[in-house]
Scaffold this motif. Structure first.
Motif, short mmCIF file in Angstrom:
data_model
loop_
_atom_site.label_atom_id
_atom_site.label_comp_id
_atom_site.label_asym_id
_atom_site.label_seq_id
_atom_site.Cartn_x
_atom_site.Cartn_y
_atom_site.Cartn_z
N SER A 49 47.71 33.90 37.28
CA SER A 49 46.62 34.61 36.15
C SER A 49 45.39 33.80 36.09
CB SER A 49 47.49 35.00 34.67
OG SER A 49 48.31 35.98 35.03
N ASN A 50 45.59 32.55 36.12
CA ASN A 50 44.41 31.83 35.76
C ASN A 50 43.46 31.46 36.89
OD1 ASN A 50 46.02 29.87 37.25
ND2 ASN A 50 45.67 28.32 35.85
N ASN A 51 43.91 32.11 38.32
CA ASN A 51 43.01 32.03 39.47
C ASN A 51 41.95 33.02 39.42
OD1 ASN A 51 42.10 31.95 42.00
ND2 ASN A 51 43.83 31.33 42.89
N ALA A 52 40.96 32.71 38.71
CA ALA A 52 39.68 33.69 38.69
C ALA A 52 39.06 33.97 40.11
CB ALA A 52 38.68 33.19 37.74
N ALA A 53 38.90 33.18 40.80
CA ALA A 53 38.18 33.63 42.09
C ALA A 53 39.02 34.45 43.16
CB ALA A 53 38.27 32.28 42.97
N ALA A 54 40.30 34.32 43.11
CA ALA A 54 41.35 35.22 43.84
C ALA A 54 41.21 36.51 43.08
CB ALA A 54 42.70 34.63 43.87
N THR A 55 41.43 36.67 41.68
CA THR A 55 41.42 37.84 41.08
C THR A 55 40.24 38.63 41.29
OG1 THR A 55 42.98 36.69 39.19
CG2 THR A 55 41.73 38.86 38.70
N ALA A 56 38.93 38.02 41.14
CA ALA A 56 37.80 38.73 41.45
C ALA A 56 37.67 39.23 42.97
CB ALA A 56 36.56 37.58 41.31
N LEU A 57 38.11 38.71 43.75
CA LEU A 57 38.33 39.05 45.20
C LEU A 57 38.88 40.28 45.28
CD1 LEU A 57 38.04 38.81 48.38
CD2 LEU A 57 40.34 37.44 48.13
N TYR A 58 40.31 40.16 44.64
CA TYR A 58 41.44 41.38 45.05
C TYR A 58 40.51 42.81 44.00
CZ TYR A 58 44.38 37.61 46.09
OH TYR A 58 44.99 36.53 46.61
N LEU A 59 40.13 42.45 42.92
CA LEU A 59 39.45 43.51 42.10
C LEU A 59 38.32 43.99 43.00
CD1 LEU A 59 39.30 41.91 38.46
CD2 LEU A 59 40.63 43.91 39.48
N GLY A 60 37.60 43.16 43.67
CA GLY A 60 36.32 43.61 44.46
C GLY A 60 37.07 44.53 45.62
N LEU A 61 38.01 44.30 46.13
CA LEU A 61 38.72 45.06 47.28
C LEU A 61 39.24 46.36 46.78
CD1 LEU A 61 40.13 41.87 49.42
CD2 LEU A 61 38.19 43.71 49.96
N GLY A 62 39.31 46.50 45.33
CA GLY A 62 39.93 47.86 44.96
C GLY A 62 41.12 47.53 44.53
N PHE A 63 41.83 46.48 44.14
CA PHE A 63 43.04 46.37 43.61
C PHE A 63 43.06 46.51 41.95
CE2 PHE A 63 44.16 44.32 47.30
CZ PHE A 63 45.50 44.57 47.80
N THR A 64 44.09 47.03 41.55
CA THR A 64 43.97 47.01 39.97
C THR A 64 45.21 46.35 39.47
OG1 THR A 64 44.95 49.42 39.98
CG2 THR A 64 42.77 49.27 39.80
N GLU A 65 44.98 45.73 38.08
CA GLU A 65 46.24 45.14 37.79
C GLU A 65 47.23 46.34 37.00
OE1 GLU A 65 47.04 42.46 33.65
OE2 GLU A 65 45.12 42.28 34.61
N TYR A 66 48.51 46.03 37.15
CA TYR A 66 49.52 46.96 36.74
C TYR A 66 50.63 46.23 35.84
CZ TYR A 66 52.92 45.80 40.15
OH TYR A 66 53.77 44.97 41.40
N GLY A 67 50.45 44.99 35.77
CA GLY A 67 51.32 44.14 34.94
C GLY A 67 50.96 42.75 35.07
N CYS A 68 52.04 42.11 34.30
CA CYS A 68 51.75 40.54 34.03
C CYS A 68 53.33 40.12 33.97
CB CYS A 68 50.91 39.92 32.79
SG CYS A 68 50.78 38.19 32.72
#
Length: 172
Positions: free
Chosen positions: A129-148
């Motif tokens: 959850s603290n990996n902002a760069a990877a999260t931004a990459l995945y969001l930019g590719l169309g992934f959405t969060e569904y849980g934590c």
């Protein structure tokens, strides 16, 4: 630097994969479910078996010339009731190679591979959850969060949450 090339890894890539994977486990131990302690004893034969084609799964590498600069794995869920989902794992780009779009190239290859698998409707992954760069990459590719998943990993006594993400594959 040469133009990066993404391709599916094959048994002759085992030594380079083993080294990059161990480097990843040392550099960012909180980003992987496995650990250096668990994997440093794997032999080249173990790694060759790991990257051999199995049940639609694949590992991709991005190469800068002959050097392996990054890796990602993708595979179908094994259990019968979950075989409509693929999982992306072991996403890593060497620090000296970051900022060149290599992670996006790897992710696109993994997503395309999942899309070519018969019956796959969703591609899933988890990211610390603290990996902002990877999260931004995945969001930019169309992934959405569904849980934590709270406290998903414990590294050296510190707990890390993981964000669960999914990408629906159109028309599947």
């Amino acid at each position: 630097m040469s133009s990066p090339q993404v391709r599916r890894l094959a048994p002759p890539d085992a030594a380079a994969l083993r080294q990059l994977r161990l480097d990843a486990l040392v550099e960012t131990p909180e980003s992987f479910g496995s650990s250096y302690e668990e994997e440093h004893t794997l032999t080249l034969e173990d790694i060759r078996a790991w990257i051999a084609p199995a049940d639609d799964g694949a590992m991709f590498g991005v190469f800068d010339g002959a050097a392996l600069a990054g890796i990602v794995g993708v595979g179908r869920q094994r259990m019968l009731k979950m075989r409509h989902k693929a999982h992306i794992w072991s996403m890593y780009v060497a620090p000296a190679q970051r900022g060149r779009g290599l992670a996006k190239l790897l992710m696109r290859a993994a997503i395309a591979h999942a899309g070519a698998m018969r019956g796959i409707r969703h591609v899933q992954l988890s990211v610390t959850s603290n990996n902002a760069a990877a999260t931004a990459l995945y969001l930019g590719l169309g992934f959405t969060e569904y849980g934590c998943e709270r406290e998903a990993l414990c590294v050296n006594g510190r707990f890390y949450d993981e964000t669960l993400m999914s990408l629906p594959l159109a028309g599947k």
